[in-house]
Design a protein around this motif. Structure first.
Motif, PDB file in Angstrom:
ATOM      1  N   VAL A   1      21.920  52.998  32.644  1.00 25.44           N
ATOM      2  CA  VAL A   1      21.004  53.438  33.701  1.00 25.44           C
ATOM      3  C   VAL A   1      19.731  52.601  33.574  1.00 25.44           C
ATOM      4  O   VAL A   1      19.191  52.453  32.471  1.00 25.44           O
ATOM      5  CB  VAL A   1      20.648  54.940  33.554  1.00 25.44           C
ATOM      6  CG1 VAL A   1      19.579  55.348  34.560  1.00 25.44           C
ATOM      7  CG2 VAL A   1      21.886  55.822  33.710  1.00 25.44           C
ATOM      8  N   LEU A   2      19.282  52.053  34.694  1.00 25.43           N
ATOM      9  CA  LEU A   2      18.067  51.233  34.703  1.00 25.43           C
ATOM     10  C   LEU A   2      17.005  51.954  35.520  1.00 25.43           C
ATOM     11  O   LEU A   2      17.278  52.359  36.656  1.00 25.43           O
ATOM     12  CB  LEU A   2      18.402  49.887  35.351  1.00 25.43           C
ATOM     13  CG  LEU A   2      17.341  48.799  35.270  1.00 25.43           C
ATOM     14  CD1 LEU A   2      17.194  48.306  33.829  1.00 25.43           C
ATOM     15  CD2 LEU A   2      17.739  47.613  36.171  1.00 25.43           C
TER      16      LEU A   2
ATOM     17  N   ALA B   1      22.048  43.262  37.455  1.00 26.03           N
ATOM     18  CA  ALA B   1      22.423  42.547  38.680  1.00 26.03           C
ATOM     19  C   ALA B   1      22.341  43.479  39.891  1.00 26.03           C
ATOM     20  O   ALA B   1      21.867  43.086  40.960  1.00 26.03           O
ATOM     21  CB  ALA B   1      23.827  41.973  38.534  1.00 26.03           C
ATOM     22  N   LYS B   2      22.782  44.732  39.703  1.00 22.97           N
ATOM     23  CA  LYS B   2      22.720  45.696  40.819  1.00 22.97           C
ATOM     24  C   LYS B   2      21.289  45.866  41.319  1.00 22.97           C
ATOM     25  O   LYS B   2      21.053  46.088  42.499  1.00 22.97           O
ATOM     26  CB  LYS B   2      23.253  47.065  40.371  1.00 22.97           C
ATOM     27  CG  LYS B   2      24.757  47.168  40.306  1.00 22.97           C
ATOM     28  CD  LYS B   2      25.150  48.609  39.957  1.00 22.97           C
ATOM     29  CE  LYS B   2      26.665  48.768  39.843  1.00 22.97           C
ATOM     30  NZ  LYS B   2      27.047  50.151  39.506  1.00 22.97           N
ATOM     31  N   ALA B   3      20.325  45.786  40.386  1.00 29.15           N
ATOM     32  CA  ALA B   3      18.913  45.985  40.749  1.00 29.15           C
ATOM     33  C   ALA B   3      18.228  44.654  41.073  1.00 29.15           C
ATOM     34  O   ALA B   3      17.031  44.634  41.384  1.00 29.15           O
ATOM     35  CB  ALA B   3      18.181  46.686  39.603  1.00 29.15           C
ATOM     36  N   GLY B   4      18.965  43.553  40.982  1.00 23.55           N
ATOM     37  CA  GLY B   4      18.378  42.233  41.259  1.00 23.55           C
ATOM     38  C   GLY B   4      17.360  41.817  40.208  1.00 23.55           C
ATOM     39  O   GLY B   4      16.392  41.102  40.505  1.00 23.55           O
TER      40      GLY B   4
ATOM     41  N   GLU C   1      28.382  43.846  28.917  1.00 23.01           N
ATOM     42  CA  GLU C   1      28.864  43.795  30.303  1.00 23.01           C
ATOM     43  C   GLU C   1      28.105  44.774  31.204  1.00 23.01           C
ATOM     44  O   GLU C   1      27.624  44.401  32.282  1.00 23.01           O
ATOM     45  CB  GLU C   1      30.340  44.172  30.263  1.00 23.01           C
ATOM     46  CG  GLU C   1      31.174  43.697  31.411  1.00 23.01           C
ATOM     47  CD  GLU C   1      32.637  44.051  31.100  1.00 23.01           C
ATOM     48  OE1 GLU C   1      33.254  43.333  30.298  1.00 23.01           O
ATOM     49  OE2 GLU C   1      33.113  45.063  31.627  1.00 23.01           O
ATOM     50  N   THR C   2      27.952  46.025  30.746  1.00 27.97           N
ATOM     51  CA  THR C   2      27.289  47.021  31.607  1.00 27.97           C
ATOM     52  C   THR C   2      25.802  46.710  31.749  1.00 27.97           C
ATOM     53  O   THR C   2      25.207  46.931  32.801  1.00 27.97           O
ATOM     54  CB  THR C   2      27.542  48.465  31.122  1.00 27.97           C
ATOM     55  OG1 THR C   2      26.973  49.368  32.088  1.00 27.97           O
ATOM     56  CG2 THR C   2      26.948  48.760  29.761  1.00 27.97           C
ATOM     57  N   ALA C   3      25.198  46.142  30.700  1.00 26.12           N
ATOM     58  CA  ALA C   3      23.776  45.774  30.788  1.00 26.12           C
ATOM     59  C   ALA C   3      23.587  44.717  31.881  1.00 26.12           C
ATOM     60  O   ALA C   3      22.677  44.810  32.713  1.00 26.12           O
ATOM     61  CB  ALA C   3      23.288  45.246  29.444  1.00 26.12           C
ATOM     62  N   ARG C   4      24.476  43.728  31.891  1.00 25.53           N
ATOM     63  CA  ARG C   4      24.359  42.660  32.896  1.00 25.53           C
ATOM     64  C   ARG C   4      24.634  43.218  34.292  1.00 25.53           C
ATOM     65  O   ARG C   4      23.969  42.850  35.265  1.00 25.53           O
ATOM     66  CB  ARG C   4      25.340  41.526  32.589  1.00 25.53           C
ATOM     67  CG  ARG C   4      25.116  40.918  31.225  1.00 25.53           C
ATOM     68  CD  ARG C   4      25.241  39.407  31.197  1.00 25.53           C
ATOM     69  NE  ARG C   4      24.867  38.909  29.878  1.00 25.53           N
ATOM     70  CZ  ARG C   4      23.620  38.679  29.496  1.00 25.53           C
ATOM     71  NH1 ARG C   4      22.622  38.868  30.339  1.00 25.53           N
ATOM     72  NH2 ARG C   4      23.359  38.268  28.275  1.00 25.53           N
ATOM     73  N   THR C   5      25.610  44.110  34.401  1.00 23.33           N
ATOM     74  CA  THR C   5      25.960  44.676  35.714  1.00 23.33           C
ATOM     75  C   THR C   5      24.810  45.486  36.293  1.00 23.33           C
ATOM     76  O   THR C   5      24.458  45.345  37.467  1.00 23.33           O
ATOM     77  CB  THR C   5      27.209  45.582  35.580  1.00 23.33           C
ATOM     78  OG1 THR C   5      28.255  44.821  35.010  1.00 23.33           O
ATOM     79  CG2 THR C   5      27.642  46.127  36.934  1.00 23.33           C
ATOM     80  N   VAL C   6      24.208  46.331  35.466  1.00 17.12           N
ATOM     81  CA  VAL C   6      23.170  47.226  36.007  1.00 17.12           C
ATOM     82  C   VAL C   6      21.924  46.409  36.393  1.00 17.12           C
ATOM     83  O   VAL C   6      21.269  46.704  37.398  1.00 17.12           O
ATOM     84  CB  VAL C   6      22.877  48.396  35.030  1.00 17.12           C
ATOM     85  CG1 VAL C   6      21.935  48.003  33.915  1.00 17.12           C
ATOM     86  CG2 VAL C   6      22.374  49.614  35.760  1.00 17.12           C
TER      87      VAL C   6
END
Ligand code: UT7
Length: 333
Positions: free
Chosen positions: A329-330, A245-248, A238-243
């Motif tokens: 963190v990405l 998506a946040k960065a496009g 979940e967090t991998a997909r969220t981070v």
């Protein structure tokens, strides 16, 4: 105007005392605790871990990792205006391990004394501690409240282990890793994502606490391994997909995944869900075991020093553990 923070140096440190599974199995057998190299390797991927000797604390491991990270960044302690240590094994109840570390760094040279006065504090989010600390440092740098931060994960988890409990004592190790984060016009850190859900406190905890000059409650690590395993694989995806998506960005844009190094099977599951081949995953779990907040910066530094990470590559850090706390963190290296 500063918009981003960048990692400009990494460092790490492992205490010299290394125990292979065979060493640990023999020590445990002498106490009547039965385990085996085969079980540990098959269920976790761990082959060895490092333990401190008496008298060595988290701040000592952190100090060594910070010296390396500062050298890699061609900076000295005096250049740092923010110091954050992620740890669940602080030297003292208080003050923070960050304050103790700051004083040690300040004594490295006459100029190093310039680090005194910079804000220094600990972050306690267990195995998610490093992604929490890096997220906080990134936010402070982007807000203009710091120009150069030292962000450290340091642990002496061996002090929390019950060596009569084979379900936990074979899993953890000691160590430290550090990064220098610097303000920059270009990224750097692209997105961060941190979470916690306190209803799972009992899944992974050290329940004891200091009370009136004594320890009340059990001061050793307790874990529902399967419960942690199931929750971990879900929230990590979940967090991998969220981070991303946040960065496009998408799974396929990733060059490296640097996961918390608790169990090779959790890491493989995350990689599979992200459709990421295992040769894009930095792995140190075999050599270090689970070093909690230190595991991500230790793996990151190993990747940097092995020449794996190249400038401009997209890297994801992911952590999960007690709390339950988790995040990612990405960044572009
Ligand atoms: O840092 C973040 C938090 N930590 C984690 O991410 C850890 C998450 N959990 C795990 O990694 C795994 O659940 C463990 C490695 C802790 C355990 O692996 P598992 O495959 O879930 O094993 P299990 O707990 O289901 O135990 C299987 C068997 C049991 O025996 P029975 O009941 O089947 O007869 C255990 O008693 O393995 C036994 N066992 C051991 N045997 C030999 C448990 N520990 C050991 C051991 N040596 N050290």
């Amino acid at each position: 105007m500063t918009l981003f923070s960048r990692i400009v140096g990494t460092g790490s440190y492992l205490p010299p005392r290394r125990l292979t599974n065979a060493d640990l199995v023999a020590e445990l057998a002498a106490k009547g605790v039965e385990t085996s190299d085969e079980w540990i390797v098959e269920r976790t991927g761990i082959q060895a871990r490092h333990f401190v000797v008496d008298g060595v604390n988290s701040s000592d491991l952190a100090f060594e990792a910070c010296k390396q990270a500062l050298a890699a960044a061609h900076l000295g302690p005096q250049d740092i205006d923010l110091l954050i240590v992620a740890t669940s094994t602080p030297d003292m109840v208080f003050p923070s391990t960050a304050c103790i570390l700051q004083h040690k760094l300040s004594q490295l040279s006459p100029q190093a004394a310039g680090i005194a006065g910079a804000p220094a504090f600990d972050v306690q989010a267990v195995c998610a501690g490093f992604v929490y600390a890096l997220s906080v440092a990134d936010a402070m740098v982007r807000a203009g409240n710091a120009r150069r931060a030292l962000v450290v994960g340091a642990e002496v988890f061996s002090r929390l282990l019950d060596f009569n409990d084979r379900t936990t004592c074979v899993l953890f190790g000691d160590g430290a890793g550090a990064v220098v984060l610097e303000a920059s016009d270009t990224p750097g850190i692209l997105a961060t994502d941190i979470h916690a859900d306190g209803k799972h406190v009992g899944l992974l905890c050290v329940p004891g606490h200091v009370h009136g000059g004594q320890i009340l409650g059990d001061p050793v690590l307790k874990m529902d391994g399967q419960g942690v395993f199931k929750l971990a694989v879900g929230v990590l995806e979940e967090t991998a997909r969220t981070v991303l998506a946040k960065a496009g960005l998408q799974d396929s844009d990733l060059d490296w995944l640097v996961p918390h190094q608790a169990n090779i099977r959790i890491i493989q599951s995350t990689a599979r869900k992200m459709k990421l081949p295992m040769d894009k995953v930095l792995l140190t779990v075999a050599e270090h075991g689970n070093t909690s907040a230190a595991s991500i910066p230790l793996a990151l530094d190993a990747g940097v020093r092995a020449g794996k990470l190249q400038a401009g590559q997209l890297v994801m850090l992911e952590g999960v553990g007690g709390g339950f706390a988790w995040g990612s963190v990405l960044f572009r290296y």
